[in-house]
Enzyme design. Structure first.
Site, PDB file in Angstrom:
ATOM      1  N   HIS A  12      26.883  57.874 -13.003  1.00  0.00           N
ATOM      2  CA  HIS A  12      27.435  59.223 -13.227  1.00  0.00           C
ATOM      3  C   HIS A  12      27.792  59.508 -14.684  1.00  0.00           C
ATOM      4  O   HIS A  12      27.933  60.674 -15.056  1.00  0.00           O
ATOM      5  CB  HIS A  12      28.687  59.432 -12.379  1.00  0.00           C
ATOM      6  CG  HIS A  12      28.442  59.428 -10.901  1.00  0.00           C
ATOM      7  ND1 HIS A  12      27.516  60.258 -10.302  1.00  0.00           N
ATOM      8  CD2 HIS A  12      28.993  58.687  -9.900  1.00  0.00           C
ATOM      9  CE1 HIS A  12      27.515  60.030  -8.998  1.00  0.00           C
ATOM     10  NE2 HIS A  12      28.399  59.079  -8.724  1.00  0.00           N
ATOM     11  N   TYR A  72      32.882  50.903  -1.779  1.00  0.00           N
ATOM     12  CA  TYR A  72      34.337  50.923  -1.868  1.00  0.00           C
ATOM     13  C   TYR A  72      35.022  50.221  -0.708  1.00  0.00           C
ATOM     14  O   TYR A  72      36.216  50.363  -0.514  1.00  0.00           O
ATOM     15  CB  TYR A  72      34.792  52.395  -2.022  1.00  0.00           C
ATOM     16  CG  TYR A  72      34.038  53.034  -3.160  1.00  0.00           C
ATOM     17  CD1 TYR A  72      34.336  52.705  -4.485  1.00  0.00           C
ATOM     18  CD2 TYR A  72      32.950  53.876  -2.930  1.00  0.00           C
ATOM     19  CE1 TYR A  72      33.601  53.223  -5.535  1.00  0.00           C
ATOM     20  CE2 TYR A  72      32.213  54.404  -3.979  1.00  0.00           C
ATOM     21  CZ  TYR A  72      32.538  54.065  -5.279  1.00  0.00           C
ATOM     22  OH  TYR A  72      31.811  54.563  -6.318  1.00  0.00           O
ATOM     23  N   HIS A  94      25.861  58.866  -3.405  1.00  0.00           N
ATOM     24  CA  HIS A  94      26.067  59.959  -4.349  1.00  0.00           C
ATOM     25  C   HIS A  94      24.816  60.168  -5.206  1.00  0.00           C
ATOM     26  O   HIS A  94      24.117  59.209  -5.537  1.00  0.00           O
ATOM     27  CB  HIS A  94      27.269  59.672  -5.258  1.00  0.00           C
ATOM     28  CG  HIS A  94      28.559  59.506  -4.511  1.00  0.00           C
ATOM     29  ND1 HIS A  94      29.036  58.263  -4.152  1.00  0.00           N
ATOM     30  CD2 HIS A  94      29.454  60.410  -4.059  1.00  0.00           C
ATOM     31  CE1 HIS A  94      30.182  58.414  -3.497  1.00  0.00           C
ATOM     32  NE2 HIS A  94      30.453  59.707  -3.425  1.00  0.00           N
ATOM     33  N   GLY A 139      32.890  60.236 -12.279  1.00  0.00           N
ATOM     34  CA  GLY A 139      32.728  59.466 -11.058  1.00  0.00           C
ATOM     35  C   GLY A 139      32.944  57.982 -11.197  1.00  0.00           C
ATOM     36  O   GLY A 139      32.120  57.180 -10.725  1.00  0.00           O
ATOM     37  N   ASP A 197      39.768  60.506 -11.143  1.00  0.00           N
ATOM     38  CA  ASP A 197      38.548  59.734 -10.903  1.00  0.00           C
ATOM     39  C   ASP A 197      38.269  58.733 -12.015  1.00  0.00           C
ATOM     40  O   ASP A 197      37.825  57.613 -11.762  1.00  0.00           O
ATOM     41  CB  ASP A 197      37.345  60.676 -10.769  1.00  0.00           C
ATOM     42  CG  ASP A 197      37.231  61.273  -9.383  1.00  0.00           C
ATOM     43  OD1 ASP A 197      38.063  60.928  -8.521  1.00  0.00           O
ATOM     44  OD2 ASP A 197      36.309  62.081  -9.165  1.00  0.00           O
ATOM     45  N   ASP A 204      27.806  52.258  -1.155  1.00  0.00           N
ATOM     46  CA  ASP A 204      28.574  53.255  -0.413  1.00  0.00           C
ATOM     47  C   ASP A 204      27.718  54.023   0.578  1.00  0.00           C
ATOM     48  O   ASP A 204      28.227  54.860   1.336  1.00  0.00           O
ATOM     49  CB  ASP A 204      29.296  54.223  -1.355  1.00  0.00           C
ATOM     50  CG  ASP A 204      28.418  54.754  -2.469  1.00  0.00           C
ATOM     51  OD1 ASP A 204      27.206  54.490  -2.446  1.00  0.00           O
ATOM     52  OD2 ASP A 204      28.940  55.419  -3.378  1.00  0.00           O
ATOM     53  N   ASP A 242      22.282  55.021  -3.703  1.00  0.00           N
ATOM     54  CA  ASP A 242      23.713  55.267  -3.578  1.00  0.00           C
ATOM     55  C   ASP A 242      23.905  56.521  -2.722  1.00  0.00           C
ATOM     56  O   ASP A 242      23.036  57.386  -2.688  1.00  0.00           O
ATOM     57  CB  ASP A 242      24.272  55.490  -4.989  1.00  0.00           C
ATOM     58  CG  ASP A 242      25.781  55.429  -5.081  1.00  0.00           C
ATOM     59  OD1 ASP A 242      26.431  56.350  -4.559  1.00  0.00           O
ATOM     60  OD2 ASP A 242      26.313  54.494  -5.702  1.00  0.00           O
TER      61      ASP A 242
END
Length: 433
Positions: free
Chosen positions: A160, A323, A197, A168, A118, A284, A195
């Site tokens: 992150h 992404y 995440h 991340g 990652d 994302d 996001d």
């Protein structure tokens, strides 16, 4: 058909903006913070993070001629001193020294700093990190100086990264650095994250202070990265109940997301009464994202930005995840127009470079919805809203703040405190499983 009464020459046509300004009573000063070098770095051929999405975004902003309505700032890199306002000296020293050529010398410490698939080591990794962090810091400075009402940095939003490690795809947490800077003048800062995440790095940084409230809308099932962000992560010590999480399931659609976002944000603002807002706009959460699993269209995502902006507070708008580069750049160009109160033509500017990336529709608003089943029933979303409101009700109004010099260890981020918080999160994760 009658002949037009006015005929423009070719130069006039070429310079006509591809947008229409809204009639608003108050125009806010919007600044755009960038450093074109951020788009030149490369995580690796198979890595989903593609910094060239920033170049596509800039080209769309220029193609629509939005730069004519923005204050443009080419940001400098963050200094080592600025980065160490949050990150540990040992970790920053490692980032400065490690390269793909000498990585074997650091094999023993790679796990310690969470380096792996990652977060790979790539050419210019530290330079890339301080470039995007520098733009977020520049955005915060413009707000503090009263030069901007809204400051945009699409290269930032890497939420992150932790004090002691990468995580991340994120190496330096530009958001934490920008918020620490804002706290020098603003008593309370609200951080909002849309996001897909969970914004775990920012939540962890301010977990024990009431000077920052974190509000994150994200997918959560206990396994989806980063595995955090359930209701029970509410903060500790002075920060208890100032970490607010809105966990969601796969496939949430435009109407459900926007309705939930608005129904949560207004009471949060009324209760916490922040002096400024930092909004992370990770792309994302759009439908069709390579790593995402929501069904949001660009206009719905942008509606969250418009609603946040409507409260008139000083605002930093940042990028984040995303992404599928063509959709990331469409979104962030559109949200730039939202900040400017202008309405863009749906058809992308034909003169912009790299137009082929937007084939076959060449539209600013492709249909991104309906690709994943929506597992967020109305009953489930109502229960989410109830739990969030219950946490808000425990707050006794906006916390009072004694303004003083901002200590470098604002949130009590000592190694011992960091370990304690990680242990608490690990225990919560075990209980959830």
């Amino acid at each position: 058909m009658s002949e037009p009464t006015i005929v423009f020459d070719s130069k006039t046509v070429e310079n006509t903006p591809l947008y229409e300004s809204f009639l608003t009573t108050q125009k806010r000063r919007v600044s755009y913070h960038f450093n074109e070098e951020a788009a030149r770095y490369h995580y690796g051929v198979r890595h989903p993070m593609k910094p060239f999405r920033l170049m596509l975004t800039d080209h769309l902003v220029l193609g629509y001629k939005l730069h004519n309505k923005l204050d443009l700032y080419r940001s400098r890199r963050a200094t080592e001193t600025e980065v160490r306002e949050f990150h540990a000296e040992e970790y920053i020293d490692f980032l400065q020294r490690v390269t793909p050529d000498n990585i074997k010398k650091f094999q023993r410490v790679l796990p310690k700093f969470n380096i792996g698939d990652d977060c790979p080591i790539f050419d210019g990794m530290y330079d890339y990190s301080i470039i995007y962090a520098g733009s977020s810091l520049d955005a915060s400075r413009k707000l503090l100086a009263g030069q901007s009402d809204i400051a945009i940095n699409w290269s930032g939003g890497l939420h992150h990264a932790k004090k002691f490690e990468a995580s991340g795809f994120c190496y330096v947490n530009d958001i934490v650095l920008a918020i620490l800077n804002l706290l020098r003048m603003y008593p309370r800062v609200l951080y909002i994250d849309i996001d897909i995440h969970h914004g775990d790095g920012v939540q962890e940084a301010f977990y024990s202070t009431d000077r920052v409230m974190t509000l994150s809308f994200h997918k959560y099932n206990g396994e989806f990265f980063p595995g955090t962000g359930n209701f029970d992560e509410i903060g500790t010590s002075l920060g208890k109940n100032y970490s607010l999480n809105v966990p969601l399931r796969d496939g949430i659609d435009d109407e459900s997301y926007v309705r939930l976002f608005k129904s949560v944000l207004e009471p949060v603002l009324n209760s916490y009464r922040p002096s400024a807002i930092v909004l992370q706009c990770g792309a994302d959460s759009l439908g069709g994202d390579r790593l995402g699993c929501f069904n949001l269209n660009i206009k719905a995502h942008g509606e969250c930005v418009a609603y946040t902006k409507s409260f008139g507070l000083p605002l930093i708008v940042l990028g984040g995840g995303g992404y599928t580069p063509r959709n990331v750049s469409r979104l962030w160009c559109y949200e730039t127009s939202v900040c400017l109160d202008v309405d863009l033509e749906t058809r992308l500017p034909s003169s912009m470079p790299f137009l082929k990336y937007f084939a076959p529709d060449y539209s600013l608003h492709p249909n991104l919805a309906g690709k994943i089943d929506n597992k967020n029933s109305r009953k489930f979303l109502d229960s989410v809203h109830v739990q969030v409101m219950e946490q808000l009700r425990t707050l006794q109004g906006a916390p009072s703040v004694q303004m003083a010099e901002i200590p470098p260890d604002l949130a009590g981020l000592t190694e011992e405190g960091e370990k304690q918080r990680r242990d608490e999160l690990d225990e919560a994760m075990k209980d959830a499983r």
